[in-house]
Design an enzyme around this catalytic site. Structure first.
Site: not given
Ligand code: UN1
Length: 508
Positions: A261, A295
């Site tokens: 990821e 992310c």
């Molecule tokens: C991440 O930034 O690795 O969807 C995860 C989202 C959060 C998770 C982010 N529930 O922004």
């Protein structure tokens, strides 16, 4: 900083190691936990040595032999209790996340809520690890598909979601019958130790006297141990594409399994029919929430030419209202970046924007809130730039938002898909043809495609992950659990002869 929640979370004993004698310090390498809020050193934690790592692997392998035969609904019961433990400590753990990572109290607690949610999901799943029966082409035969656990699942997690992303992996992996070895980001070690401690309490309360989860502390080298180690039957890694490439190539050499990821470069398309208020809130939260360190953060707005001027004006006004400062202060919208390095990559990106013909609609810069001069605070930026500019192709983990114009929906989708990453995407529209197009095979190429909500803030019930340089892995809900198990195809003959498949005859 004195924090009573260290004690409530049972990690104050780790802090006492900070007081180790200078002699002790020389014997072991230490990593420091530093709060990005004010640069305060929270703890110095010893780095796991290679012999300690090997010992942990031996212990986990023997735990696996026991845990895998503990019935999965019973494993679910342990996770249910962990969910209760997290509910009890939501405020404390959320606060620790805020202090060590720098996100707001609300978001810190949101992360713990995400852990609770995945625990609930995992409990249900523990009774639903369904296999299949399959019709056999041979008489008096039947086929089955069963799912078995893998063994030790390695989890490398990033600083930005220091507890939730581990739990997506660990809770699912554990109900599936695996044991877990966690290498958290070296920037958020206390968060990891607290999660581990709370899990240990649940195990103790249930007289489970073997470890089903362990934490190792270390940097790149420890990550490489996991990647190279055939005992790690699945390595789930969250972080940059560079880290993912390193990990995947090492795991690839031993033909092991990875779940990646990695980077996102998420765009929102804002169409002429969009509800602009809704689009504004979603875009601003997506871009500046968690100081742009998700992310899933919104990095690009692809705005229809006819509303571009109007919408960017609204954006500028909204940005003017944003309050940047101590994330423990509820009136602040934006906390600090994680560290000095993050601030310098923010500045490098701002330079690149100018060099590549971009111009700022909202200017950046560092700021020093009074009393927090050693923290890492920056201003959120909006830059108008060509979708083709090189800087737009890369993910900078900071609140930098690129805006660009489009004329046709085809063009907007082309821009959306033109980057190397493929995690999250969104369209703001009330036009059913546009939204259907966006989620069709000709639409977004991302793992997540949202309509009239922003790019970030996914729920745990869906599979989370993305395509291209995002790495292709899926974590969390839906049937992501299958990645944590090995599939066994079973053919059973209950007849008196051995008919061969494909009609082959073999007489002896
Ligand atoms: C991440 O930034 O690795 O969807 C995860 C989202 C959060 C998770 C982010 N529930 O922004």
């Amino acid at each position: 900083m004195k924090h009573s929640f260290f004690q409530n979370l049972g990690i104050d004993n780790h802090l006492s190691k900070t007081a180790s004698s200078p002699d002790d310090r020389r014997k072991t390498d230490y990593l420091s936990s530093v709060s990005p809020i004010d640069g305060d050193v929270l703890a110095h934690l010893p780095v796991t040595s290679r012999p300690e790592y090997d010992h942990t692997i031996t212990k986990l392998n023997s735990s696996f032999a026991q845990w895998r035969v503990f019935p999965s609904p019973k494993r679910g019961e342990i996770i249910r209790q962990y969910g209760l433990k997290l509910r009890k400590h939501k405020i404390d753990l959320g606060r620790l996340v805020s202090v060590e990572m720098g996100k707001s109290l609300q978001e810190g607690q949101g992360e713990v809520q995400e852990m609770i949610d995945i625990c609930d999901f995992a409990v249900g799943l523990s009774r639903q690890l369904y296999g299949k029966t399959i019709a056999s082409e041979r008489p008096q035969h039947h086929m089955l598909e069963r799912w078995h656990p893998l063994g030790i699942v390695g989890i490398i997690s990033a600083f930005n979601f220091p507890v939730a992303v581990w739990s997506w992996n660990a809770m699912i992996a554990l109900v599936c019958g695996n044991v877990c070895l966690w290498k958290p980001s070296e920037k958020t070690l206390l968060c990891a130790l607290a999660c581990q401690q709370l899990l240990q309490e649940v195990l103790d309360e249930n007289n489970i006297n073997y470890p089903i989860s362990a934490v190792i502390t270390g940097g790149k080298e420890a990550g490489q141990w996991l990647a190279a180690d055939p005992n790690i039957r699945l390595l789930s890694a969250t972080g940059s594409a560079t880290m993912g490439r390193n990990v995947a190539s090492r795991v690839g050499e031993r033909l092991g399994k990875v779940l990646l990821e990695l980077s996102g470069n998420n765009a929102m398309i804002i169409t002429p029919s969009a509800n602009q208020e809704l689009a504004l809130t979603a875009a601003v939260f997506g871009a500046v929430g968690t100081a742009g360190q998700r992310c899933t953060s919104t990095r690009r707005l692809i705005i229809h030419r006819s509303i571009y001027k109007d919408f960017t004006e609204k954006l500028k006004n909204a940005y003017a209202q944003l309050r940047i400062g101590n994330p423990l202060d509820k009136s602040m919208h934006i906390g600090p970046l994680i560290d000095r390095e993050a601030v310098s990559s923010y500045h490098k990106t701002l330079d690149a924007i100018l060099q590549q013909g971009g111009q700022f609609l909202v200017e950046g810069g560092t700021i020093n809130p009074p009393g927090l001069e050693k923290g890492f605070y920056v201003k959120p930026v909006i830059a108008e730039i060509s979708p083709e500019a090189e800087v737009v192709q890369n993910e900078t983990f900071a609140p930098i938002l690129y805006v660009m114009k489009y004329d046709t929906i085809e063009e907007a989708i082309r821009y959306q898909n033109s980057v190397n990453q493929g995690l999250s995407s969104a369209i703001m529209t009330t036009d059913v043809q546009e939204s259907e197009r966006f989620i069709s095979v000709e639409g977004s190429d991302c793992g997540i495609a949202n309509v009239n909500i922003g790019t970030s803030g996914a729920e745990i019930g869906g599979a989370f992950g993305g395509e291209k340089e995002t790495g292709g892995g899926r974590e969390s809900g839906s049937d992501a659990w299958k990645t944590y198990m090995r599939r066994q195809t079973i053919t059973i003959n209950f007849g008196d002869s051995v008919p061969l498949a494909q009609g082959i005859k073999f007489d002896i």
